[in-house]
Design a protein around this motif. Structure first.
Motif, PDB file in Angstrom:
ATOM      1  N   SER A  40       0.866  -1.175   0.000  1.00 22.32           N
ATOM      2  CA  SER A  40       0.000   0.000   0.000  1.00 22.32           C
ATOM      3  C   SER A  40       0.902   1.225   0.000  1.00 22.32           C
ATOM      4  N   SER A  41       1.037   1.831  -1.152  1.00 22.04           N
ATOM      5  CA  SER A  41       1.907   2.994  -1.301  1.00 22.04           C
ATOM      6  C   SER A  41       1.216   3.978  -2.233  1.00 22.04           C
ATOM      7  N   LEU A  63       2.568   8.310   0.916  1.00 23.45           N
ATOM      8  CA  LEU A  63       2.039   7.588   2.067  1.00 23.45           C
ATOM      9  C   LEU A  63       2.179   6.101   1.822  1.00 23.45           C
ATOM     10  N   THR A  64       2.927   5.440   2.681  1.00 25.38           N
ATOM     11  CA  THR A  64       3.065   3.990   2.634  1.00 25.38           C
ATOM     12  C   THR A  64       2.450   3.431   3.906  1.00 25.38           C
ATOM     13  N   CYS A  65       1.548   2.463   3.749  1.00 22.99           N
ATOM     14  CA  CYS A  65       0.849   1.917   4.917  1.00 22.99           C
ATOM     15  C   CYS A  65       1.281   0.507   5.281  1.00 22.99           C
ATOM     16  N   MET A  66       2.000  -0.174   4.435  1.00 21.29           N
ATOM     17  CA  MET A  66       2.465  -1.506   4.738  1.00 21.29           C
ATOM     18  C   MET A  66       3.934  -1.605   4.406  1.00 21.29           C
ATOM     19  N   PRO A  67       4.769  -2.161   5.189  1.00 21.15           N
ATOM     20  CA  PRO A  67       4.521  -2.881   6.428  1.00 21.15           C
ATOM     21  C   PRO A  67       4.291  -1.961   7.616  1.00 21.15           C
ATOM     22  N   HIS A  73       3.950  12.167   4.344  1.00 23.81           N
ATOM     23  CA  HIS A  73       2.695  12.633   4.954  1.00 23.81           C
ATOM     24  C   HIS A  73       2.964  13.011   6.410  1.00 23.81           C
ATOM     25  N   PRO A  74       2.495  14.184   6.870  1.00 23.33           N
ATOM     26  CA  PRO A  74       2.796  14.620   8.238  1.00 23.33           C
ATOM     27  C   PRO A  74       2.160  13.766   9.329  1.00 23.33           C
TER      28      PRO A  74
END
Length: 146
Positions: A40-41, A63-67, A73-74
């Motif tokens: 998730s990027s 914004l990267t959410c995984m791992p 993103h602030p």
């Protein structure tokens, strides 16, 4: 004599490559996935214009959410949590804020999301009539607060 030495040198080089198994051709190395999660990027952006294709981008974050939550993103962790709560359905983040009065000025602002969300390619955008309308519609969330 000089020509002979160059020929012998080239022949020796070819023989050395053959003996070592090197052919001089670049070999692509395939790698296995490094984890058990779907990537998730994303790139989130805000621009001035009628649509995402023609807008002049004013600001953008990654914004990267995984791992783990990361990127420029602030509030990466809060933004990832928010996106997880709506299962990556970005339209669900757009709401209406009661009590906010905006002018009816037409100076369109476009918000875009491009990238990969949980392993699938995504491209989403929303157009607001002006900055005030965008702020009022997205004020409750962390994902577009940058």
């Amino acid at each position: 004599m000089r020509f002979f030495l160059k020929t012998v040198g080239a022949t020796t080089l070819v023989a050395a490559c053959v003996m070592s198994g090197t052919t001089g051709t670049a070999q692509a190395k395939t790698t296995a996935p490094s984890g058990l999660y779907s990537p998730s990027s994303l790139v989130l952006a805000v621009g001035q214009g009628n649509d995402a294709a023609t807008a002049t981008m004013q600001r953008a974050v990654t914004l990267t959410c995984m791992p783990k939550a990361s990127g420029s993103h602030p509030s990466a962790a809060a933004a990832c949590a928010e996106l997880n709560s709506v299962d990556g359905q970005f339209a669900e983040l757009v709401g209406t804020a009661s009590g906010v009065a905006c002018t009816k000025e037409w100076k369109p602002v476009v918000v875009t999301v491009d990238g990969v969300w949980q392993g699938r390619r995504v491209a989403w955008s929303a157009t607001f009539s002006n900055n005030c309308e965008m702020g009022a519609s997205l004020s409750e969330g962390a994902a577009f607060s940058f």
